[in-house]
Design an enzyme around this catalytic site. Sequence first.
Site, PDB file in Angstrom:
ATOM      1  N   ASP A 238      -3.825  37.473  -8.151  1.00 14.73           N
ATOM      2  CA  ASP A 238      -3.043  38.124  -7.101  1.00 14.73           C
ATOM      3  C   ASP A 238      -1.625  38.360  -7.610  1.00 14.73           C
ATOM      4  O   ASP A 238      -1.006  37.453  -8.195  1.00 14.73           O
ATOM      5  CB  ASP A 238      -3.013  37.248  -5.855  1.00 14.73           C
ATOM      6  N   ASN A 246       6.932  46.969  -2.831  1.00 16.44           N
ATOM      7  CA  ASN A 246       6.730  48.115  -1.934  1.00 16.44           C
ATOM      8  C   ASN A 246       7.926  48.336  -1.020  1.00 16.44           C
ATOM      9  O   ASN A 246       8.354  49.477  -0.792  1.00 16.44           O
ATOM     10  CB  ASN A 246       5.466  47.899  -1.090  1.00 16.44           C
ATOM     11  N   HIS A 251       6.310  52.764  -2.102  1.00 18.46           N
ATOM     12  CA  HIS A 251       4.877  52.645  -2.402  1.00 18.46           C
ATOM     13  C   HIS A 251       4.490  53.338  -3.711  1.00 18.46           C
ATOM     14  O   HIS A 251       3.493  52.964  -4.333  1.00 18.46           O
ATOM     15  CB  HIS A 251       4.060  53.224  -1.240  1.00 18.46           C
ATOM     16  N   ASP A 255       2.208  51.540  -6.434  1.00 18.34           N
ATOM     17  CA  ASP A 255       1.029  52.128  -7.076  1.00 18.34           C
ATOM     18  C   ASP A 255       1.145  52.072  -8.594  1.00 18.34           C
ATOM     19  O   ASP A 255       0.163  51.792  -9.299  1.00 18.34           O
ATOM     20  CB  ASP A 255       0.848  53.574  -6.627  1.00 18.34           C
ATOM     21  N   GLU A 281      -3.691  43.933  -3.657  1.00 15.87           N
ATOM     22  CA  GLU A 281      -3.092  43.593  -4.953  1.00 15.87           C
ATOM     23  C   GLU A 281      -3.871  42.486  -5.656  1.00 15.87           C
ATOM     24  O   GLU A 281      -3.349  41.827  -6.559  1.00 15.87           O
ATOM     25  CB  GLU A 281      -1.633  43.170  -4.779  1.00 15.87           C
TER      26      GLU A 281
END
Length: 372
Positions: A238, A246, A251, A255, A281
């Site tokens: 994770d 973010n 965002h 990405d 994630e």
Amino acid sequence: MLKLSEFWSARAHSEDFTLTRMGFMTVRLRLLTCLLMIGIPAWGLVDWLTLSQEQFSQLLKARAFCLLALSPLIPLSYLIHFRRERMKLALGYLMTVMMIFSLFCLASFDAGQELQAGYWAFPYLLISLFAIFPVPLSLSLQLAACIMIAMLGGNWLLLGQPLWSAATLDQLWLLTLFALASAWVQCGQLNMLLQLYRESTRDELTGMMNRRLLMKQLAQSRARFLYQQKPFALLLLDLDRFKRINDHYGHLAGDAVLKEVAACLAEQLETGMVLGRYGGEEFAVLLPDCGSGEQASGVAERLRLAVEARLIKSPTSDELLEVTVSIGVALMQSAESAESLLNRADERLYQAKVAGRNCVVGERGSPDRSVA
């Protein structure tokens, strides 16, 4: 993006796609066999109306042989079990039976006797029928070449047609055209299957396998463990404080981080290891033939260090982002369900988060940043 090697040979296909394609081909094999077992006897009506009694009797024997030879294919198709080599044998057997039937029919006609249109066109029909199978180009050309050689040889040996006559060259030219057209259709089907398979099994953002395929791979690994005693381990990874990325950078930056981390993890994997996006994630890695906690934790630590060392440029600014991961490790235990294994790995991932993140929690249940 599809590669040319995927159209040439099945060796370039993943194991899971091969299983999917074999299931598709098995259904078509049964349908084609049923179609032939209905169509070949029905063809006998034309013989009864157009041929002499003697020739009709001889061709009736050929049809009886063909029906008997084809009949085992239907029950045997259920024993293929999605194996590529077994499917090749089944296709080869089907082709051999049909070629023997065709040559037997040719032998029933006297040299110089005009053939019925059906017997003259049978090689072209046979090549066309194999176009329903989404096989790679190499196998398609092999099947077509076998049919062409058998039919041209049969014309020469049984009908006395010279190999270099105008009629032979004309037939060879037409057979080649049909073979190329069949190969084109087969490649088109293969392309469609590959694209549909990837759309349904690949994560759109990172390009790695999605959760659906990942869970399927986990189930297969568990089956191998139960029946073949092949140990394996599961890693759950994770990204630490991903929400902050973010929120602070947008965002688009999030990405970019996910794609870069996925690429970084893929670079560290060895042959046979399976990497997928578990969700959000989170990523998951399956380690085959991994029978010890130390070995699994060593791989996890290598992945953690690789991500930690990777600086990722933000697409919304000139800043370089530092990203870390927390990892939970679990070894498959006897008779354990896939859900139980996932829960244990998830619990250790949670322990890694509680311990301060950017660490590995393995079978010992304590965080470790220096296993490797």
